[in-house]
Every structure is written in structure tokens, then in C-alpha cells.
Design a protein around this motif. Sequence first.
Motif, PDB file in Angstrom:
ATOM      1  N   UNK A  62       0.765  -1.084   0.150  1.00 15.88           N
ATOM      2  CA  UNK A  62       0.041   0.412  -0.203  1.00 15.88           C
ATOM      3  C   UNK A  62       0.905   1.393   0.135  1.00 15.88           C
ATOM      4  N   UNK A  63       0.426   2.266  -0.307  1.00 13.93           N
ATOM      5  CA  UNK A  63       1.151   3.625   0.273  1.00 13.93           C
ATOM      6  C   UNK A  63       0.154   4.677   0.648  1.00 13.93           C
ATOM      7  N   UNK A  64       0.927   5.436   1.129  1.00 10.15           N
ATOM      8  CA  UNK A  64       0.281   6.665   1.597  1.00 10.15           C
ATOM      9  C   UNK A  64      -0.086   7.926   0.629  1.00 10.15           C
ATOM     10  N   UNK A  65      -0.469   7.735   0.007  1.00 10.20           N
ATOM     11  CA  UNK A  65      -0.919   8.787  -1.606  1.00 10.20           C
ATOM     12  C   UNK A  65      -2.998   9.156  -1.076  1.00 10.20           C
ATOM     13  N   UNK A  66      -3.957   8.655  -0.444  1.00 13.65           N
ATOM     14  CA  UNK A  66      -5.527   8.243   0.396  1.00 13.65           C
ATOM     15  C   UNK A  66      -4.987  10.217   1.526  1.00 13.65           C
ATOM     16  N   UNK A  67      -3.540   9.753   2.204  1.00 14.41           N
ATOM     17  CA  UNK A  67      -3.618  10.889   3.295  1.00 14.41           C
ATOM     18  C   UNK A  67      -3.026  12.339   2.292  1.00 14.41           C
TER      19      UNK A  67
END
Length: 241
Positions: free
Chosen positions: A37-42
Motif C-alpha cells: 500500500x502507499x500513503x497517497x490517500x492521505x
Amino acid sequence: MARLKVPSLQHLARNWRDDPIRVKRVLVQLAQNSPTFNYNPLFGAVRDMLVFAQPYDEIIEGMRRAIQRADVRENFLGVLPLIKDYFQGVTPTFVQSVERRYYPVGRSLMVPFDPPLIYGMDGGIHFPWFSFWRTNPIARLRLSLFVSMVDDVLSQDPDLEDAKFEILDFSAAEPNKSRELTVINAKDVPRVSNEEKAEMLSVFAEGFFLAQAELAEIKAQRPDNRPGNDRRDDDQPGLFD
């Protein structure tokens, strides 16, 4: 087959070691156990707050609906309150993206630098850098290396060279503790000298190419190396996403 992508500037600094063999080992290990996963939604949540003034409760509810994996969802929900507190009362005159830059490390290794955003307020430009690692954030010499490299990038852009550069560290003090926000003013971080920086980057570049070679050798030695047997889902992020 494990993929070794070119690291981001932040990942380079975090995974730097003082010996090419140690760099190789950590990069091979990370390539073989890359995050899913990555933190792009944040980053999207930050934009919703600053650009669209979206209510915090709506952002939380949207995150709950959008993120299917419970562990990832709870991870994000542990960060969002800290983001909200930091930007509480911030009313920017503008918010904009920053185009990707590349930092030359050595041996034709060009490392991408992707600032999430900048914003204007009180007559100045603010450049927040988000560090979402829960444990082992960049610190000490590695932090100095990272800030020194960012200095090099910002100094080449007249629009960014005077920006207020802050690192927002969302790590936890201990493994079983909640995350906390530590705001680091980049001005307070000691820089490495140009000579030391060049040596550190040379060590990393050598370790990177050693890791590439080792992973290629592992792939070649596999008894069943037919295409497709080791595919990852295309929408899964790579090692340094």
C-alpha cells in the motif's frame, strides 16, 4: 520476481548505510518484502482540507468507505487527526502541486523528488514534507543527508528557494504507542558538506547497482523462470512507492 525501483529522495536517505554491501542488503531485503500500500490517500485528504475546505468528518467517513483493508484503514485513521491539528487554522492563499524533479546520485542514477504540495500564507511559501513511517523515521546523519539534497533541489528553483521547509514526522515514539506529530524546521537540521554528501551518494549508488545485480542473479537461478509465474498485481505499489 522482486522489483528494485529507483528510490525516492526520502527513501534513499532512509536506506543509506555507510558501506555499499550494507546498502545492497537492505535494498534486496526491501525489494523482496515490498509494501502493498502507499500513503497517497492521505495526500488527497490534505488537499481536500486545504483546497476544498472539506469538513473533517466527511474526510474520515470517506476514508472509512474507500480503504478496504482494516489494518491500512486504521493506520490512516491514526494519522488524520494529527494532520487536522497541524493544518487547523491554515487558510492558504493558494495551494499547488510541484512538478517532479530528478536528483543525480551517480553512475546515471537519477532519483525522483516529488513534493506533495506547496501553499502560500502570510506572504510566504510553505513547503511541508510528510514522513509517514510509523517506526524508524529519518534521523541524525540520514536526516542531514535528506535535507541537504532537498536544499540542492530548492536552490535551483527561484519560486521555492525561500520556501519555509518543514518535515512533518508522524512516527510513534515506541512500537506500541500511538503516533505523534513532530514538526522539524529544516533550518535546524545540520547539513552535510558537499564532499561528505558526494561520498555518501557514491556509496548508495554502488549499493543500489549491487542490489540490482543480486536480484537479477536470483531470478536467473530460479528453476522455473517462466514469464507470468511471479507476477504481482499491476495496481500494487513497488518498493519505493
